[in-house]
Write a protein that holds these residues in place. Structure first.
Motif, PDB file in Angstrom:
ATOM      1  N   UNK A 234      33.091  45.129  36.411  1.00  0.00           N
ATOM      2  CA  UNK A 234      34.537  44.909  36.470  1.00  0.00           C
ATOM      3  C   UNK A 234      34.829  44.024  37.662  1.00  0.00           C
TER       4      UNK A 234
ATOM      5  N   UNK B 209      42.063  46.617  41.157  1.00  0.00           N
ATOM      6  CA  UNK B 209      41.724  45.621  40.151  1.00  0.00           C
ATOM      7  C   UNK B 209      40.829  46.138  39.030  1.00  0.00           C
ATOM      8  N   UNK B 210      39.978  47.106  39.318  1.00  0.00           N
ATOM      9  CA  UNK B 210      38.920  47.452  38.366  1.00  0.00           C
ATOM     10  C   UNK B 210      39.265  48.637  37.483  1.00  0.00           C
ATOM     11  N   UNK B 211      40.560  48.999  37.389  1.00  0.00           N
ATOM     12  CA  UNK B 211      40.867  50.214  36.633  1.00  0.00           C
ATOM     13  C   UNK B 211      40.578  50.071  35.141  1.00  0.00           C
TER      14      UNK B 211
ATOM     15  N   UNK C  92      38.791  54.251  38.133  1.00  0.00           N
ATOM     16  CA  UNK C  92      38.475  53.025  38.860  1.00  0.00           C
ATOM     17  C   UNK C  92      36.969  52.833  38.789  1.00  0.00           C
TER      18      UNK C  92
ATOM     19  N   UNK D  68      43.570  38.149  36.140  1.00  0.00           N
ATOM     20  CA  UNK D  68      43.410  39.238  37.105  1.00  0.00           C
ATOM     21  C   UNK D  68      42.071  39.961  36.970  1.00  0.00           C
ATOM     22  N   UNK D  69      41.647  40.184  35.743  1.00  0.00           N
ATOM     23  CA  UNK D  69      40.427  40.956  35.542  1.00  0.00           C
ATOM     24  C   UNK D  69      39.260  40.122  35.025  1.00  0.00           C
TER      25      UNK D  69
ATOM     26  N   UNK E 177      35.984  38.289  34.718  1.00  0.00           N
ATOM     27  CA  UNK E 177      34.752  38.386  35.493  1.00  0.00           C
ATOM     28  C   UNK E 177      33.992  37.064  35.403  1.00  0.00           C
TER      29      UNK E 177
ATOM     30  N   UNK F 233      41.969  42.751  29.078  1.00  0.00           N
ATOM     31  CA  UNK F 233      43.433  42.768  29.143  1.00  0.00           C
ATOM     32  C   UNK F 233      44.007  41.347  29.038  1.00  0.00           C
TER      33      UNK F 233
END
Lengths: 273, 347
Positions: free
Chosen positions: A234, A245-247, A252, B280-281, B283, B290
């Motif tokens: 994540x 950020x990684x939820x 988490x 935002x997420x 990678x 999302x």
């Protein structure tokens, strides 16, 4: 959030665009990694560019240096690729949870790694090899898109020659001279079909691979979700449960993971895909 | 100075006494208060009481104006230096930069103080302690001012707050008939009260007007409706501009990166960020969870009412203070109270 300074004592190509960085922690800070468990991660800084999280790629028994497999993909990883032996990096860790290796004792282990996803599984393999009699059969299913993307290829002989240990390789696109399997890791898994009677499975790779492998293990091979382990990637910026950020739903990944079994993953409100 | 409760002591002071007191504070410490900055109100450093923005200038006992950004930025600035990096050849030297000055924030609204308390749960009450936040928090005294009433977007009373809630303050002020009733809430606050000069009182603080409550959906509702199309529908008008997160007293997502100060010298900074952002997420391998706007907006609401309370042990409390700033600032009319009411109604 202040990292520990570490010196690169070894830098070598692991696969195409993937380097292995071996770090010697300075200022007596290698102590912190002595109790490091397989599955944990750390942030590595390329000073002036930033830091990024990486699975720790060696077992504490193979320390005191700490290994990281770094694929050149973004700003920080490109910065890390430009460093050489003797250069200084920052290390923050070890962070996150780990594979419950004690609980796995007496069990067969089936390890499924895809691409650089093999890196956080290497400490599991090393730990088992260091304590070989504590574990049953070890089957390693190792996959990549191409042969030159297979990580840790210079260690395959050590793995193959260890007692009760089998290594299976597969690639999507073989080159000349490739004499192992061709195809997806799920196809390899079906073909090899290791006994799952008393087994723990551990999978790491791209999300889509984790999805199909864990599904196959569960639905076709009868692996109970609680024995079907994964380690998830994540985006993270702190690794300490603060930056948000990684939820994945209410969990988490940095502090509740990165290691989960599929029973836990199944309970999450959000999917990892 | 401890945050333990002070013996219940109250004083009654005039506007002039209040200003004199604030002027004295501004000499010895950094005084932060609502101030008019380029046409908007913000919590900013003031050198004396005349720089403070009062909402009812003509009244005998005016209230301070409510800043557009919450007091979150005093403790968790939009951009903050974590440490500096000196690079010379293969040598690296790191130096942490701890904020080290005594600060007083004046004119804090109860919703904002509650926001700070909720941030404590993330940065201080959950191990490891965030040293930058903790340092600022320890060095800062909060002087609150009770709101007389809720404005049109306020709903603090629905999420466990109140316009005159003194709980999360060090000192609380209540306006009353041209004067201010001063209550020392904590020992830290008591320390700031000038000894002997003020008239003590045993008066009960005036009650603020509160215009009712609406029910907040409980955990079961959130679990049940996660996969509803509602989130896609409601997000159609969302611009992913993330303004809601920046004005929110409890949105605390951040990013960390390095910036160059000059050749050979860098700083590691952290900046506010928001789960509303498209990348935002994302990678490094390109996987982008999302990716849909609806999933991101849903995450924001779920974080406030389910994830954050769950992750940081808030029990039944929500991580929303009911300040209504996100409603005020949204250019597309996304209204959190509408979402809460819709969810509560849904079956």
């Amino acid at each position: 959030m202040l990292p520990t300074l570490g010196k690169l004592v070894k830098v070598r190509d692991l696969a195409d665009e993937i380097k292995l960085l071996r770090v010697e922690l300075l200022d007596g800070r290698s102590e912190a990694f002595k109790t490091c468990q397989p599955g944990q991660f750390a942030f590595v800084s390329a000073f002036g560019l930033g830091e990024a999280p990486f699975g720790i790629a060696n077992a504490a028994e193979r320390g005191p240096e700490v290994d990281f497999a770094v694929a050149r993909l973004g700003t920080v990883t490109t910065g890390l690729h430009e460093l050489g032996e003797g250069d200084i990096v920052g290390v923050r860790g070890p962070l996150g949870n780990w594979f419950p290796m004690k609980k796995f004792q007496g069990k067969d282990l089936v390890i499924l790694g895809g691409g650089i996803g093999g890196a956080p599984l290497r400490p599991v393999i090393q730990h088992v090899l260091e304590h070989r009699s504590n574990y049953g059969n070890l089957s390693i299913l190792w996959a990549a898109r191409r042969p030159d993307l297979l990580v840790f290829s210079d260690e395959y002989d050590e793995w193959r020659t260890a007692p009760n240990t089998t290594l299976f390789l597969t690639v999507d696109s073989p080159d000349e001279g490739w004499n192992h399997n061709v195809g997806l890791i799920t196809q390899l898994l079906e073909k090899v079909s290791p006994s799952m009677e008393n087994a723990i499975t551990i999978t790491c790779g791209p999300p889509i691979m984790i999805h199909f492998v864990t599904k196959m293990l569960q639905e076709k091979m009868g692996v109970p979700p609680k024995d079907n382990y994964v380690t998830l990637e994540a985006r993270m910026h702190c690794g300490m449960g603060k930056c948000g950020r990684c939820n994945l739903g209410e969990k988490l990944v940095c502090v509740d993971g990165p290691v989960f079994n599929m029973e836990e993953v199944g309970k999450l409100l959000e999917t990892f895909l | 100075m401890s945050n333990s409760p002070a013996p219940n002591k109250q004083w009654k002071i005039s506007r002039i006494e209040l200003e004199t007191w604030l002027d004295e504070i501004a000499v010895a410490r950094t005084l932060i208060a609502p101030r008019l900055v380029s046409g908007i109100f913000l919590y900013r450093h003031v050198t004396n009481s005349s720089e403070i923005a009062w909402s009812e200038e003509k009244s005998e006992s005016p209230h301070t104006s409510r800043p557009i950004l919450s007091s979150k930025e005093v403790f968790f600035p939009p951009t903050e230096r974590l440490f500096t990096i000196q690079k010379s050849g293969q040598e690296i030297h790191l130096e942490e930069n701890y904020p080290n000055w005594e600060t007083v924030v004046f004119g804090v609204r109860p919703c904002d103080a509650r926001g700070v308390k909720l941030l404590d749960a993330v940065f201080m009450d959950t191990i490891p302690v965030d040293s930058c936040f903790a340092r600022r928090r320890g060095n800062t005294t909060l002087i609150g001012m009770a709101c007389k009433e809720l404005n049109s977007n306020c709903f603090c009373t629905s999420v466990g707050g109140a316009p005159d809630d003194a709980h999360d303050m060090d000192i609380m002020l209540y306006e009353a008939d041209g004067e201010y009733l001063v209550e020392a809430v904590t020992e830290k606050g008591r320390f700031l009260i000038p000894g002997g000069e003020w008239k003590e009182t045993s008066e009960t603080p005036p009650k603020s007007t509160s215009n009712g409550q609406f029910p907040i959906p409980q955990k079961g509702k959130w679990l049940e409706h996660f996969n509803d199309d509602y989130w896609i529908k409601i997000s159609e008008r969302c611009l992913s501009c993330r303004a809601c997160a920046y004005v929110c007293p409890t949105c605390r997502c951040f990013m960390v990166r390095d910036e160059m100060i000059q050749p050979g010298e860098f700083e590691r900074i952290r900046c506010w960020d928001s789960c509303g952002g498209e990348n935002y997420r994302r990678v490094a391998g390109g996987h982008k969870p999302r990716a849909e706007k609806g999933e991101r907006l849903r995450n924001r609401f779920y974080c406030k009412f389910y994830y954050y309370p769950e992750q940081y042990g808030l029990n039944a409390e929500s991580a929303c203070t009911g300040c209504g700033r996100c409603i005020e600032v949204c250019p597309a009319g996304v209204d959190i109270t509408e979402v809460l009411l819709d969810l509560e109604k849904s079956v």
